[in-house]
Design an enzyme around this catalytic site. Sequence first.
Site, PDB file in Angstrom:
ATOM      1  N   LYS A  77       1.190  -1.421  -0.297  1.00  0.00           N
ATOM      2  CA  LYS A  77       0.061   0.252   0.101  1.00  0.00           C
ATOM      3  C   LYS A  77       0.955   1.321   0.322  1.00  0.00           C
ATOM      4  O   LYS A  77       1.780   1.195   0.796  1.00  0.00           O
ATOM      5  CB  LYS A  77      -1.069   0.138   0.918  1.00  0.00           C
ATOM      6  CG  LYS A  77      -1.295   0.997   1.687  1.00  0.00           C
ATOM      7  CD  LYS A  77      -2.635   0.789   2.450  1.00  0.00           C
ATOM      8  CE  LYS A  77      -3.836   1.853   2.238  1.00  0.00           C
ATOM      9  NZ  LYS A  77      -4.977   1.153   4.074  1.00  0.00           N
ATOM     10  N   SER A  97      -9.637   2.336   2.785  1.00  0.00           N
ATOM     11  CA  SER A  97      -8.389   2.690   2.077  1.00  0.00           C
ATOM     12  C   SER A  97      -7.405   1.702   0.572  1.00  0.00           C
ATOM     13  O   SER A  97      -6.438   1.880  -0.085  1.00  0.00           O
ATOM     14  CB  SER A  97      -7.369   3.779   2.398  1.00  0.00           C
ATOM     15  OG  SER A  97      -6.871   3.346   3.430  1.00  0.00           O
ATOM     16  N   SER A 110      -9.838   0.120   6.390  1.00  0.00           N
ATOM     17  CA  SER A 110      -8.781  -0.032   5.352  1.00  0.00           C
ATOM     18  C   SER A 110      -8.717  -1.280   5.261  1.00  0.00           C
ATOM     19  O   SER A 110      -8.109  -0.891   2.908  1.00  0.00           O
ATOM     20  CB  SER A 110      -8.221   1.245   5.154  1.00  0.00           C
ATOM     21  OG  SER A 110      -8.697   2.684   5.455  1.00  0.00           O
TER      22      SER A 110
END
Length: 455
Positions: free
Chosen positions: A78, A152, A176
């Site tokens: 990420k 996210s 997330s």
Amino acid sequence: MTSWAGRTAADIAAAVREKRVTPREVVAEHLARIERLDARVGAFRKVRADAALAEADEVAARPDLAELPLAGVPLAVKDNLPVRGEATRNGTAATADTPAVHDHVTVARLRAAGAVVVGVTNVPELCVFGTTDGVHGIARNPWDTSRTAGGSSGGSAAAVAAGLVPLALGNDGMGSLRIPAAHCGLVGLKPGYGVVPAGIGHGDWFGMSENGPLATTVEDARLMFSVLAGTAGAPGTDNDAARPSGGAGRSIALSLRSPLVGVRVTRPYTTAAREAAGLLAGAGHRVRRADPPYPWWLGTTSLAHWTAGTAVDAEDLDPRRLTRRTRVHAAVGRRFARSVRGGDRRAELRRRLEPFLAEHDVLLTPALARRGPAAADWHERGWLRNLLVNTGCSPMTPPWNLTGWPAMSVPFGTSVSGAPCAVQFVGRPGSEPALLDVAGQLETLRPWRRTAPLD
């Protein structure tokens, strides 16, 4: 010829350790799949093709190759965690395009275990929202590319669900990891506080954010979690923490109630939770309907912490380079930053919910309230519209960031659009092995297709 793209991390690592395939061959095949499919998915901000192949060769030359739990496994990271040699953009134009000097500790642990970082994945700006879109592109759900991959950690989830990598590293401050895992049909585990090193942004959103795995199987999630937590032993040894601990006859509470007042959970997700409960009861667990005593103020407390975390992360950035919805989110949060820093509401929530999870080993809930929003430029839309879409879709996740307790999303069934449905398991501190065990039993009772049919 054996195809390694779409295989599990456990299968790949075993084959590499036994020298049935080289890390370069595995990584090259995944890079080819990324080149062929990622334009449709939007998982990656940066693909490290040349660097990944070179690192694959380094793994092959390691003298401890036969002992590496993730030998040659392609990994996505990420884009809010530093990867040596790559910029950490955090989904925004307001950050510098300067390569990181060092890996984040979690990335370093995964590389030490033999994983090869093939790229960094798309995130919404500052990892704030539950849809992944922004100046670096839109991450789409591989099962239904008209829908968001969630957020996210949306790019990470899209990469795994599309078979571009078998594992991805993400993090979870208000859901997330679990939200995109639920949208994309993956296993996503948010560890409890302090189990895996955090170090996310400026203070981990007051200690609510945790790093964790996204995987297609419970076995792979367990394996990656053991590496992240620093408990993985050499494959095949007695201290191999990737092994399930077993166990049935646990007390499981089924709750279909939304923790947030005014948010309704739709039928596909309540049905999935009921059916999962029925299968687990048939497997010997003690399952009963019971709702946690969520307080009426949970929604306002969640909003205060969510916005305040963004305000802290945005402090050093040029607001003119942030999107309007992020600027508004941070402006709202500046009003709460001082009050939430003390953690009084979080401590009160723990006191309120602790007796419930002392009585029940596991809480089972729907993972989401409704199917994912459209894959669109949500970052160009108003703050209030984003707020309502996010809370309406994913009210089930925030309580467990506020408490700091482990929670995970597990795929189960399909929604009305044909995309995966999912359930959530929650446990008391230290219960990650129990959650993984129950998830593994559910996976056996109702197997799911691991990756989306994009080819």
